[in-house]
Design a protein around this motif. Structure first.
Motif, mmCIF file in Angstrom:
data_model
loop_
_atom_site.group_PDB
_atom_site.id
_atom_site.type_symbol
_atom_site.label_atom_id
_atom_site.label_comp_id
_atom_site.label_asym_id
_atom_site.label_seq_id
_atom_site.Cartn_x
_atom_site.Cartn_y
_atom_site.Cartn_z
ATOM 1 N N LYS A 220 0.830 -1.199 0.000
ATOM 2 C CA LYS A 220 0.000 0.000 0.000
ATOM 3 C C LYS A 220 0.871 1.258 0.000
ATOM 4 N N CYS A 221 0.393 2.258 -0.720
ATOM 5 C CA CYS A 221 1.084 3.544 -0.782
ATOM 6 C C CYS A 221 1.043 4.220 0.603
ATOM 7 N N GLU A 222 2.196 4.715 1.041
ATOM 8 C CA GLU A 222 2.291 5.374 2.341
ATOM 9 C C GLU A 222 1.438 6.635 2.395
ATOM 10 N N ALA A 223 1.196 7.246 1.251
ATOM 11 C CA ALA A 223 0.460 8.513 1.237
ATOM 12 C C ALA A 223 -1.043 8.298 1.134
ATOM 13 N N CYS A 224 -1.486 7.485 0.138
ATOM 14 C CA CYS A 224 -2.931 7.344 -0.104
ATOM 15 C C CYS A 224 -3.516 6.027 0.378
ATOM 16 N N SER A 225 -2.661 5.117 0.802
ATOM 17 C CA SER A 225 -3.070 3.802 1.321
ATOM 18 C C SER A 225 -3.701 2.894 0.262
ATOM 19 N N LYS A 226 -3.638 3.282 -1.027
ATOM 20 C CA LYS A 226 -4.161 2.424 -2.094
ATOM 21 C C LYS A 226 -3.068 1.478 -2.584
ATOM 22 N N TYR A 236 6.429 3.738 -9.252
ATOM 23 C CA TYR A 236 6.355 3.964 -7.823
ATOM 24 C C TYR A 236 7.765 4.180 -7.265
ATOM 25 N N ILE A 237 7.800 4.722 -6.045
ATOM 26 C CA ILE A 237 9.042 5.001 -5.334
ATOM 27 C C ILE A 237 9.122 4.072 -4.128
ATOM 28 N N SER A 238 10.281 3.477 -3.906
ATOM 29 C CA SER A 238 10.473 2.596 -2.764
ATOM 30 C C SER A 238 11.647 3.115 -1.928
ATOM 31 N N PHE A 239 11.423 3.214 -0.617
ATOM 32 C CA PHE A 239 12.487 3.646 0.291
ATOM 33 C C PHE A 239 12.391 2.814 1.561
ATOM 34 N N GLU A 240 13.493 2.091 1.805
ATOM 35 C CA GLU A 240 13.526 1.170 2.927
ATOM 36 C C GLU A 240 12.327 0.219 2.822
ATOM 37 N N ASP A 241 11.449 0.184 3.791
ATOM 38 C CA ASP A 241 10.307 -0.742 3.712
ATOM 39 C C ASP A 241 9.007 -0.023 3.374
ATOM 40 N N ARG A 242 9.110 1.181 2.792
ATOM 41 C CA ARG A 242 7.915 1.944 2.435
ATOM 42 C C ARG A 242 7.885 2.209 0.921
ATOM 43 N N GLN A 243 6.650 2.328 0.378
ATOM 44 C CA GLN A 243 6.457 2.578 -1.046
ATOM 45 C C GLN A 243 5.437 3.691 -1.237
ATOM 46 N N TRP A 244 5.626 4.410 -2.351
ATOM 47 C CA TRP A 244 4.684 5.471 -2.714
ATOM 48 C C TRP A 244 4.382 5.389 -4.222
ATOM 49 N N HIS A 245 3.165 5.723 -4.601
ATOM 50 C CA HIS A 245 2.918 6.012 -6.004
ATOM 51 C C HIS A 245 3.790 7.196 -6.376
ATOM 52 N N GLN A 246 4.253 7.238 -7.614
ATOM 53 C CA GLN A 246 5.121 8.347 -8.017
ATOM 54 C C GLN A 246 4.405 9.681 -7.825
ATOM 55 N N CYS A 248 2.255 10.333 -5.610
ATOM 56 C CA CYS A 248 2.014 10.577 -4.175
ATOM 57 C C CYS A 248 3.303 10.896 -3.415
ATOM 58 N N PHE A 249 4.446 10.821 -4.097
ATOM 59 C CA PHE A 249 5.729 11.017 -3.412
ATOM 60 C C PHE A 249 6.003 12.520 -3.307
ATOM 61 N N THR A 252 5.741 15.956 2.974
ATOM 62 C CA THR A 252 4.601 15.839 3.885
ATOM 63 C C THR A 252 4.107 17.211 4.322
ATOM 64 N N ARG A 253 4.978 18.198 4.368
ATOM 65 C CA ARG A 253 4.616 19.524 4.884
ATOM 66 C C ARG A 253 4.066 20.434 3.767
ATOM 67 N N CYS A 254 4.840 20.586 2.660
ATOM 68 C CA CYS A 254 4.442 21.580 1.637
ATOM 69 C C CYS A 254 3.878 20.953 0.361
ATOM 70 N N SER A 255 3.892 19.635 0.277
ATOM 71 C CA SER A 255 3.301 18.887 -0.850
ATOM 72 C C SER A 255 4.033 19.066 -2.177
ATOM 73 N N VAL A 256 5.286 19.563 -2.150
ATOM 74 C CA VAL A 256 6.041 19.649 -3.386
ATOM 75 C C VAL A 256 6.490 18.230 -3.776
ATOM 76 N N SER A 257 6.504 17.954 -5.099
ATOM 77 C CA SER A 257 6.925 16.632 -5.553
ATOM 78 C C SER A 257 8.393 16.400 -5.237
ATOM 79 N N LEU A 258 8.683 15.193 -4.755
ATOM 80 C CA LEU A 258 10.057 14.844 -4.413
ATOM 81 C C LEU A 258 10.682 13.892 -5.429
#
Length: 279
Positions: A220-226, A236-246, A248-249, A252-258
């Motif tokens: 599941k995506c860390e941001a949207c849980s889908k 998608y982006i994978s970091f350590e044991d977490r994944q994000w849709h591209q 959704c990456f 967390t504070r300003c919502s700029v794409s990383l």
């Protein structure tokens, strides 16, 4: 003085002689034959008035000249046919021009019911299914090399069977893992929707639609849980044991794409450089 009674052609007296009356005119026998008799098509001689004459397609024959061209058998009281103007008895015609049944090797007589296929001929009763040995007749059949099968026997013997319902596949179908399936039998293991014609994947050899597979097995995506499936070109982006849709990456504070930028993990958050500097 008695009245004269002469041949209408040669004018010789007919008293005491045989004659033949034609159109009210009397003729002596020689004159009648020369004037009215037909010529035999075989021997080219006149067919006399007292001879039995046979007639066929504008041709005339003496009885003894009306014979089979091959075996010389009299055709006067026999069935016959004509081939290239030659008269043939039925036996000679069949031996020379009729087909032979490939099953019994006997002549297929003209007028009898027969079946022709692939350049070969069978008596109707000799064309049988190689499995049940029943005459196929006018029913559908399926050839297999030199054998022929009625449709039910062919299906029972050769046709593939659906992996799920075990019934014969007569047409169409789906192949999955080298096994045949009816389209209506090839279903998602999870929701049972038909998978024919749509994208699907598998888990432990079982097929799943993408929705079920994502819900059951995808991370599941860390941001949207889908679910993150990666199907359809999704990145998608994978970091350590977490994944994000591209998409959704984001910080967390300003919502700029990383995506493609540096970031800083802070406990459960990911931060851009600016937000991290403001901590």
């Amino acid at each position: 003085m008695s009245e004269r009674f002469d041949c209408d052609n040669c004018k010789e007296s007919l008293y005491g002689r045989k004659y033949i009356q034609s159109e009210d005119n009397p003729y002596c026998i020689p004159c009648y034959d020369s004037l009215f008799a037909n010529t035999c098509d075989e021997c080219k001689e006149l067919i006399g008035h007292d001879a039995r004459e046979l007639f066929y397609e504008d041709r005339h024959y003496h009885e003894h000249c009306f014979r089979c061209f091959r075996c010389d058998r009299s055709l006067a009281d026999e069935p016959f046919t004509s081939q290239d103007d030659a008269l043939l008895c039925n036996d000679c015609y069949c031996n020379e021009f009729s087909s032979k049944c490939v099953a019994c090797d006997k002549t297929v007589m003209p007028g009898t019911r027969k079946l022709e296929y692939g350049g070969s001929t069978w008596h109707e009763g000799c064309f049988i299914c190689n499995s049940c040995e029943q005459p196929i007749g006018s029913k559908s059949f399926i050839p297999d090399k030199d054998d022929h099968y009625c449709v039910p026997c062919y299906e029972n013997k050769f046709a593939p069977r659906c992996t799920r319902c075990k019934q014969v596949l007569t047409k169409g179908g789906v192949t999955y893992r080298d096994e045949p399936w009816h389209k209506e039998c090839f279903l998602c293991t999870g929701c049972k929707v038909q998978l024919a014609g749509q994208h699907f994947t598998s888990r432990d050899d079982s097929p799943y639609c993408l929705k079920c597979f994502g819900n059951l097995y995808a991370k599941k995506c860390e941001a949207c849980s889908k679910p993150i499936t990666g199907f359809g070109g999704g990145k998608y982006i994978s970091f350590e044991d977490r994944q994000w849709h591209q998409t959704c990456f984001m910080c967390t504070r300003c919502s700029v794409s990383l995506v493609g930028a540096g970031f800083f993990p802070e406990r459960d958050e990911i931060l851009c450089r600016d937000c991290n500097s403001n901590l």
